[in-house]
Motif scaffolding. Structure first.
Motif, PDB file in Angstrom:
ATOM      1  N   ARG A 129       0.847  -1.210   0.000  1.00  0.00           N
ATOM      2  CA  ARG A 129       0.000   0.000   0.000  1.00  0.00           C
ATOM      3  C   ARG A 129       0.885   1.264   0.000  1.00  0.00           C
ATOM      4  NH1 ARG A 129      -3.169   0.033   5.504  1.00  0.00           N
ATOM      5  NH2 ARG A 129      -2.516  -2.108   5.682  1.00  0.00           N
ATOM      6  N   MET A 130       2.114   1.097   0.550  1.00  0.00           N
ATOM      7  CA  MET A 130       3.064   2.219   0.491  1.00  0.00           C
ATOM      8  C   MET A 130       4.431   1.644   0.141  1.00  0.00           C
ATOM      9  SD  MET A 130       3.588   3.167   4.563  1.00  0.00           S
ATOM     10  CE  MET A 130       1.878   3.381   5.020  1.00  0.00           C
ATOM     11  N   PRO A 131       5.294   2.428  -0.542  1.00  0.00           N
ATOM     12  CA  PRO A 131       6.574   1.857  -0.961  1.00  0.00           C
ATOM     13  C   PRO A 131       7.512   1.626   0.222  1.00  0.00           C
ATOM     14  CG  PRO A 131       6.472   4.201  -1.500  1.00  0.00           C
ATOM     15  CD  PRO A 131       5.114   3.823  -0.996  1.00  0.00           C
ATOM     16  N   THR A 132       8.353   0.605   0.097  1.00  0.00           N
ATOM     17  CA  THR A 132       9.444   0.401   1.047  1.00  0.00           C
ATOM     18  C   THR A 132      10.535   1.413   0.707  1.00  0.00           C
ATOM     19  OG1 THR A 132       8.910  -1.905   1.396  1.00  0.00           O
ATOM     20  CG2 THR A 132      11.202  -1.272   1.787  1.00  0.00           C
ATOM     21  N   TYR A 250      -8.505  23.204   3.048  1.00  0.00           N
ATOM     22  CA  TYR A 250      -7.767  21.951   3.227  1.00  0.00           C
ATOM     23  C   TYR A 250      -7.697  21.264   1.878  1.00  0.00           C
ATOM     24  CZ  TYR A 250      -7.065  17.007   4.416  1.00  0.00           C
ATOM     25  OH  TYR A 250      -6.615  15.712   4.467  1.00  0.00           O
ATOM     26  N   ASN A 251      -6.485  21.036   1.416  1.00  0.00           N
ATOM     27  CA  ASN A 251      -6.256  20.388   0.136  1.00  0.00           C
ATOM     28  C   ASN A 251      -5.863  18.938   0.413  1.00  0.00           C
ATOM     29  OD1 ASN A 251      -5.643  20.010  -2.585  1.00  0.00           O
ATOM     30  ND2 ASN A 251      -3.551  20.803  -2.350  1.00  0.00           N
ATOM     31  N   ASP A 252      -6.817  18.062   0.275  1.00  0.00           N
ATOM     32  CA  ASP A 252      -6.579  16.636   0.531  1.00  0.00           C
ATOM     33  C   ASP A 252      -6.025  16.005  -0.744  1.00  0.00           C
ATOM     34  OD1 ASP A 252      -6.692  14.019   1.463  1.00  0.00           O
ATOM     35  OD2 ASP A 252      -8.807  13.803   0.911  1.00  0.00           O
ATOM     36  N   VAL A 253      -4.821  15.438  -0.650  1.00  0.00           N
ATOM     37  CA  VAL A 253      -4.238  14.790  -1.836  1.00  0.00           C
ATOM     38  C   VAL A 253      -3.987  13.315  -1.502  1.00  0.00           C
ATOM     39  CG1 VAL A 253      -3.131  16.876  -2.742  1.00  0.00           C
ATOM     40  CG2 VAL A 253      -1.879  15.430  -1.128  1.00  0.00           C
ATOM     41  N   PRO A 254      -3.928  12.451  -2.492  1.00  0.00           N
ATOM     42  CA  PRO A 254      -3.586  11.059  -2.202  1.00  0.00           C
ATOM     43  C   PRO A 254      -2.126  10.959  -1.726  1.00  0.00           C
ATOM     44  CG  PRO A 254      -4.531  11.299  -4.416  1.00  0.00           C
ATOM     45  CD  PRO A 254      -4.239  12.670  -3.915  1.00  0.00           C
ATOM     46  N   PRO A 255      -1.831   9.973  -0.871  1.00  0.00           N
ATOM     47  CA  PRO A 255      -0.455   9.855  -0.370  1.00  0.00           C
ATOM     48  C   PRO A 255       0.584   9.757  -1.495  1.00  0.00           C
ATOM     49  CG  PRO A 255      -1.914   8.384   0.832  1.00  0.00           C
ATOM     50  CD  PRO A 255      -2.738   8.987  -0.251  1.00  0.00           C
ATOM     51  N   GLU A 256       0.220   9.093  -2.612  1.00  0.00           N
ATOM     52  CA  GLU A 256       1.223   8.957  -3.689  1.00  0.00           C
ATOM     53  C   GLU A 256       1.549  10.311  -4.319  1.00  0.00           C
ATOM     54  OE1 GLU A 256      -1.497   7.170  -3.290  1.00  0.00           O
ATOM     55  OE2 GLU A 256      -2.743   7.128  -5.089  1.00  0.00           O
ATOM     56  N   VAL A 257       0.581  11.215  -4.317  1.00  0.00           N
ATOM     57  CA  VAL A 257       0.848  12.574  -4.824  1.00  0.00           C
ATOM     58  C   VAL A 257       1.796  13.287  -3.858  1.00  0.00           C
ATOM     59  CG1 VAL A 257      -0.215  14.829  -5.266  1.00  0.00           C
ATOM     60  CG2 VAL A 257      -1.287  12.741  -6.145  1.00  0.00           C
ATOM     61  N   TYR A 258       1.530  13.156  -2.561  1.00  0.00           N
ATOM     62  CA  TYR A 258       2.383  13.804  -1.553  1.00  0.00           C
ATOM     63  C   TYR A 258       3.816  13.262  -1.641  1.00  0.00           C
ATOM     64  CZ  TYR A 258       3.374  16.321   2.743  1.00  0.00           C
ATOM     65  OH  TYR A 258       3.882  17.219   3.660  1.00  0.00           O
ATOM     66  N   GLY A 265      12.727  14.188   1.870  1.00  0.00           N
ATOM     67  CA  GLY A 265      11.892  13.566   2.894  1.00  0.00           C
ATOM     68  C   GLY A 265      10.431  13.424   2.493  1.00  0.00           C
ATOM     69  N   ALA A 266      10.052  13.830   1.256  1.00  0.00           N
ATOM     70  CA  ALA A 266       8.631  13.787   0.858  1.00  0.00           C
ATOM     71  C   ALA A 266       8.083  12.358   0.889  1.00  0.00           C
ATOM     72  CB  ALA A 266       8.448  14.390  -0.534  1.00  0.00           C
ATOM     73  N   GLU A 267       8.892  11.389   0.482  1.00  0.00           N
ATOM     74  CA  GLU A 267       8.387  10.003   0.478  1.00  0.00           C
ATOM     75  C   GLU A 267       8.162   9.505   1.908  1.00  0.00           C
ATOM     76  OE1 GLU A 267      11.595   8.321  -1.993  1.00  0.00           O
ATOM     77  OE2 GLU A 267       9.926   7.497  -3.169  1.00  0.00           O
ATOM     78  N   ASP A 268       9.131   9.806   2.777  1.00  0.00           N
ATOM     79  CA  ASP A 268       9.023   9.412   4.186  1.00  0.00           C
ATOM     80  C   ASP A 268       7.753  10.034   4.791  1.00  0.00           C
ATOM     81  OD1 ASP A 268       9.423   9.226   7.004  1.00  0.00           O
ATOM     82  OD2 ASP A 268      11.586   9.271   6.795  1.00  0.00           O
ATOM     83  N   LEU A 269       7.541  11.329   4.530  1.00  0.00           N
ATOM     84  CA  LEU A 269       6.377  12.009   5.112  1.00  0.00           C
ATOM     85  C   LEU A 269       5.078  11.538   4.469  1.00  0.00           C
ATOM     86  CD1 LEU A 269       7.847  15.593   5.560  1.00  0.00           C
ATOM     87  CD2 LEU A 269       7.339  13.934   7.354  1.00  0.00           C
ATOM     88  N   GLY A 270       5.117  11.241   3.168  1.00  0.00           N
ATOM     89  CA  GLY A 270       3.924  10.709   2.513  1.00  0.00           C
ATOM     90  C   GLY A 270       3.501   9.392   3.160  1.00  0.00           C
TER      91      GLY A 270
END
Ligand SMILES: NC(=O)c1ccc[n+]([C@@H]2O[C@H](COP(=O)([O-])OP(=O)(O)OC[C@H]3O[C@@H](n4cnc5c(N)ncnc54)[C@H](OP(=O)(O)O)[C@@H]3O)[C@@H](O)[C@H]2O)c1
Length: 316
Positions: A129-132, A250-258, A265-270
């Motif tokens: 569901r999220m990348p390693t 509030y701008n809700d984006v999908p985690p993959e966009v974040y 650090g964007a991937e870690d925070l996503g």
């Protein structure tokens, strides 16, 4: 010599440790005094701590011998690592190991380790569901802290594991404040859907830690989770709108966009926000607002924090 119990504070010139040093020094009858550990005892921030009456000593979490000297003779220590200075989970673990060993060497009676969940216990590396990230982590700056718990507990150090929360100060210092969209309107962007984001004023972490030290051995061998409030993204935007007197969406984006935003650090925070979102009940449930307020009667909610700090939030 002081007859007060000395708390050696790692990160004393920073957010978490600074909150603890100030909490200790603002309570002269509390029976404790702070020993602030810094790499640079002559910095302006170190001088501010001297002015409060704290001892200031040299120490570097990279240098185990310096920690042993800094912890010697203390009653307790507050231990924290600095992921965002180096982006290395391995370094965080090495630093935690150094602190745990120094605490054992100094025979400290109480250590608070500022930690976070090892997300791999709920999202194993095989869960796509999220990348390693970095080969063996889902949320590197969480997982390394959680894995490092064992350095303290395994060495028999009398430890309280302190589970912290998202700093609202990130809106000021970490580029997470409201930004103008192409339509000229302000928005905060988190991949949280309609879920709650456990948050806290960074200075309240140190104040809660002081509350834990003051309770003697009550929390040794225990995990304490703290937060100041659990607002959703929409509630944060509404509170910002009210405090700033300007509309904030509030701008809700999908985690993959974040994850794809591209800043360091964007991937870690996503992944982190996705973990917050997907395990909302567990994550918020592991943080006790009532206990946090008992430990720290000054605990701020998001609106009270905003009222105090809204003028420092950059609006770009
Ligand atoms: N941002 C969030 O929302 C959030 C939420 C929960 C947890 N966290 C975690 O909080 C941790 C950082 O804590 P913080 O925000 O309190 O840090 P901070 O405000 O960045 O302060 C770090 C302080 O630590 C000192 N420091 C840095 N490297 C050091 C070293 N090698 N040895 C000794 N001291 C060193 C520095 O002091 P000198 O220059 O004086 O030595 C600095 O003032 C991170 O691991 C992060 O993952 C962050």
């Amino acid at each position: 010599m002081t007859d007060k119990k000395i708390i050696a504070v790692v990160g004393a010139t920073g957010a978490q440790g600074g909150g603890l040093v100030r909490a200790i020094m603002n309570d002269p009858n509390g029976g404790f005094t702070a020993r602030a550990i810094t790499r640079n005892a002559t910095s302006d921030k170190a001088k501010e701590l001297v002015a409060l009456g704290a001892q200031v000593v040299a120490g570097d979490v990279d240098d185990a011998a310096s920690l042993e000297r800094a912890f010697a003779g203390a009653y307790g220590a507050f231990c924290v690592t600095f992921f965002w200075d180096h982006f290395s989970p391995e370094k965080e673990m090495a630093h935690a190991r150094n602190m745990a060993q120094a605490a054992k060497q100094a025979k400290l009676q109480h250590v608070i380790w500022s930690t976070l969940e090892d997300t791999r216990l709920k999202v194993p590396l095989s869960d796509d569901r999220m990348p390693t990230l970095m080969g063996k982590y889902k949320v590197p700056h969480f997982d390394a802290k959680g894995e490092a718990n064992a350095f303290f507990t395994g060495a028999g150090v009398p430890t309280t594991l302190l589970h912290t929360s998202f700093y609202w100060d990130n809106l000021i210092h970490f580029g997470m404040g409201p930004k103008q969209g192409p339509d000229g309107k302000l928005a905060i962007t988190f991949p949280m859907g309609d879920k709650k984001l456990a948050g806290i004023a960074a200075e309240d972490i140190g104040r809660c830690a002081y509350g834990i030290f003051k309770r003697g051995g009550d929390f040794i061998g225990k995990t304490v989770g703290i937060a100041g409030d659990f607002p959703t993204g929409a509630e944060m935007a509404a509170a910002l709108t009210k405090a700033l007197g300007k509309q904030v969406r509030y701008n809700d984006v999908p985690p993959e966009v974040y994850r794809g935003f591209g800043f360091p650090g964007a991937e870690d925070l996503g992944n982190m926000f996705q973990y917050y979102r997907d395990f909302e009940a567990d994550f918020c449930g592991a943080r006790d607002l009532g206990l946090a307020r008992k430990l720290n009667p000054e605990l701020q909610t998001f609106p009270t924090w905003l009222e105090r700090y809204k003028d420092r939030i950059p609006l770009d």
